[in-house]
Design an enzyme around this catalytic site. Structure first.
Site: not given
Length: 709
Positions: A103, A364
């Site tokens: 680029e 429990s």
């Protein structure tokens, strides 16, 4: 005749020469005017440019990470874009090199505009008859375009982009400009930035990319919609290969490497973004909405393993069943994993509901703390004897889960077998209010019915509590009775304080030692984990909470809507998940601690006389005895035995309360023989009414009249 040495008058220039001079002067004047005009235009453009942004302040997706910074779950921006924060240090250097080579080869040296590239692009444009062959934009110019979001296909847009690029170069460093590109570059749809693109197309962070992956990510921003691999993989492959070919031509990539990269498949669909610890992550973002990155105490690897475990187990049980798991470090209280459901998107099981925080009946699971309080008060020792026999407490008559009584048992066995009656007897001695108080010391938030005081029912699940709270309670037991503040990274933990202990160290160890003897499920090995199961009334909630020497884990199984799940229990539904969760701890597994100083390890016969048998401190009795009652059949009912068809079926008579042995009668005639069993079979001689009676060892009795047919 003019002499050669005579002075000569100025000769007038040729008209053509005079015209040329005037034209040049005119061009010069026009050039100056154009320059002045251009300078004025660029000055006006510069005055309207937005401030130079920094990657650290751009609006980005909020991200929630684990304790080591690994991504758990990102959230889209307010406008629905996936733009994750990223910096060049977190990107594979291979990609950076390929990007700059393809680029902007002069990126390190230009001032925002590469004039040679611009002239080259202009020449190619003219030669191609007005078609763009290659762009002349630098990375800085592309960043300018991305910041403003304006098109640059016209002269005005290109000029503004150039002015903006020079301004960016004056305000930011090259690294900062590169960070902006890595964050803003478009990759198709609502994907922006290399990090979001790498996750969406490859399912991984961009720290390590293959050559083919890097080339595709270089190519996509040039025409993101046309080259999207999830829509047009052919175009995506062609653009990737074009990048590879050009890099080879530039000498930036070996031919062999490019050839191998071309053989790599192109992704054909977008992947889902990570969604680990989804419920906790959502809460984190709601609690801290202004933060870009929120780091939790979660361990990503463990979280992923336990989420997979929860989903797999829920599928085996029922599509409408969900599973929640919480794992925490005992010493620090940091939550290592929080699985709120069997799947956030599981619609049948209401996966959006975070069941780690839901208030449910604990069954429990509070029994260990009940016995711990008895140990602490000197009322009992693990080897103390206690009676497991039907006992009434006013109108409250607890029964064991299986409906049977075991007679005289040790406290140790009463807890490992999770017997209800001894637990309530002990709770009656230590006091329900004290139990609730100790739960609060453990940083739990027990919920009682409105305007009610703690009652004996609390011991068997008659209170509301969350999974996180239960994990906090068991963490305290595992921590020698000292309270542990759970933390998750969402809100700062409170400063250390001298909180009152939940239990003393010896009592806490007694409880842990007993829980280590609870028989494991089929997929577990004994002695490695101290744990307790629980099942709430009506099979609505199944629990399993346990710990080793380093980690405490809690598991809940059930339906978020509170509907019963027939057959669901803690030992069958939750315990196997608990032990599988411990198997996934890896190197975190640690043995249970040894006995602390002061612990009395002895058999019942070696105990001091007051500890050999549990006695209620108020009346010096084993428990308040109630007269026997015939539990089945009920008075006045009709029992279908098929007697009118000649059947010889037996009727089972069952008794609760009272002191064995029992004597059973039918119409005044004894049947069977006196024994300690709380049930006896009787064979009727035909249909009709019968009066059934029972008398216990103290002469107290009960009778019912039923009709048999």
């Amino acid at each position: 005749m003019i002499r050669p040495d005579a002075p000569q008058a100025d000769q007038a220039p040729h008209p053509w020469v005079r015209g040329l001079t005037l034209a040049g002067f005119g061009l010069f004047v026009l050039g100056c005017a154009g320059t002045i005009q251009l300078a004025s235009i660029t000055t006006k453009i510069a005055a309207t440019l937005p401030p130079a942004p920094h990657a650290e302040t751009l609006p980005v997706s909020a991200e929630v990470t684990d304790r080591d910074g690994n991504l758990l779950r990102p959230f889209a921006t307010a406008d629905g874009r996936w733009r994750l924060p990223v910096s060049r240090e977190a990107v594979d250097p291979r990609f950076i090199d390929m990007l700059l080579a393809y680029e902007d080869r002069s990126f390190a040296s230009h001032d925002g505009i590469a004039w040679t590239s611009m002239l080259r692009a202009a020449g190619q444009f003219i030669a191609a008859g007005g078609h763009v062959v290659s762009g002349g934009s630098t990375l800085t110019m592309q960043v300018a375009r991305l910041i403003e979001g304006e098109p640059t296909r016209n002269a005005w847009g290109k000029l503004r982009q150039m002015v903006h690029a020079k301004a960016l170069e004056q305000s930011l460093s090259k690294d900062e400009i590169l960070d902006l590109y890595l964050t803003l570059a478009p990759y198709g749809g609502n994907i922006e930035g290399i990090r979001a693109a790498s996750l969406a197309y490859f399912g991984k962070e961009p720290t390590r990319l293959t050559t083919a992956q890097a080339a595709l990510l270089v190519a996509l921003p040039q025409s993101p919609e046309a080259r999207r691999p999830d829509r047009d993989p052919v175009a995506a492959r062609a653009s990737r290969d074009k990048v590879l070919d050009r890099l080879v031509a530039l000498g930036a990539l070996p031919f062999e490497e490019a050839l191998a990269a071309k053989n790599e498949a192109v992704p054909t669909a977008r992947r889902d973004f990570p969604m680990l610890a989804a419920h906790m992550a959502e809460q984190a973002v709601k609690t801290r909405p202004d933060e870009r990155t929120i780091r939790l105490t979660i361990d990503r690897k463990l979280q992923d393993a336990l989420e997979r475990l929860a989903a797999a187990r829920a599928r085996l049980i029922d599509p409408k069943v969900s599973v929640a798991i919480v794992a925490a470090d005992i010493e620090s209280g940091e939550i290592l994993s929080s699985v709120g459901s069997a799947g956030l998107l599981a619609t049948q099981s209401d996966g959006f509901v975070d069941m780690t925080r839901a208030v449910r009946s604990p069954g429990s699971t509070l029994k260990p703390l009940i016995y711990g309080l008895a140990f602490e008060q000197g009322l009992a020792h693990p080897e103390s004897l206690i009676e497991d026999r039907p006992t009434a407490f006013g109108g409250y008559v607890p029964v064991n889960f299986d409906g049977f009584s075991r007679g005289t048992v040790t406290i140790h066995d009463a807890l490992t077998m999770s017997l209800n009656i001894p637990a309530v007897v002990v709770l009656d001695a230590v006091g329900p209010a004290r139990l609730v108080s100790r739960l609060k010391r453990a940083h739990a938030d027990p919920r009682l019915p409105v305007d009610t005081a703690p009652s004996l029912a609390v011991g068997l699940g008659g209170v509301g509590i969350s999974l996180r709270d239960l994990v906090s309670v068991y963490a305290a037991i595992a921590h020698g009775g000292e309270p542990v503040t759970l933390s998750d990274g969402i809100t700062p933990p409170p400063p250390p304080s001298l909180s009152a202990p939940v239990l003393d160290p010896v009592s806490a160890w007694y409880v842990a030692d007993i829980l280590a003897d609870v028989p494991p499920p089929l997929n577990g090995s004994p002695g490695r984990v101290a744990y307790k199961t629980g099942t709430s009334y009506g099979y609505r909630d199944a629990w399993a909470i346990g710990f080793d020497g380093k980690t405490v884990i809690g598991v809940w199984v059930g339906r978020p809507d509170g509907a019963p799940v027939p057959g669901l229990s803690g030992i069958l539904g939750a315990a196997p998940i608990l032990f599988e969760a411990f198997d996934r701890l890896g190197n975190r597994r640690a043995p249970l601690p040894r006995a602390p100083k002061g612990a009395l390890i002895a058999s019942n016969s070696e105990l001091p006389a007051p500890l050999r048998r549990f006695r209620h401190p108020d009346d010096d009795m084993v428990a308040r005895d109630a007269a026997p009652e015939i539990a089945f059949p009920g008075d006045g009912v009709a029992v279908e035995l098929g007697l009118d068809q000649g059947s010889a079926a037996q009727l089972m008579v069952k008794v609760r309360n009272g002191v064995p042995p029992f004597t059973y009668f039918a119409n005044g005639a004894p049947f069977g023989r006196p024994n300690f069993a709380r049930q006896e079979a009787w064979t009727p001689d035909g249909p009709g009414y019968v009066t059934l009676s029972v008398v216990d060892a103290e002469g107290r009795g009960d009778s019912v009249t039923v009709f048999l047919n």
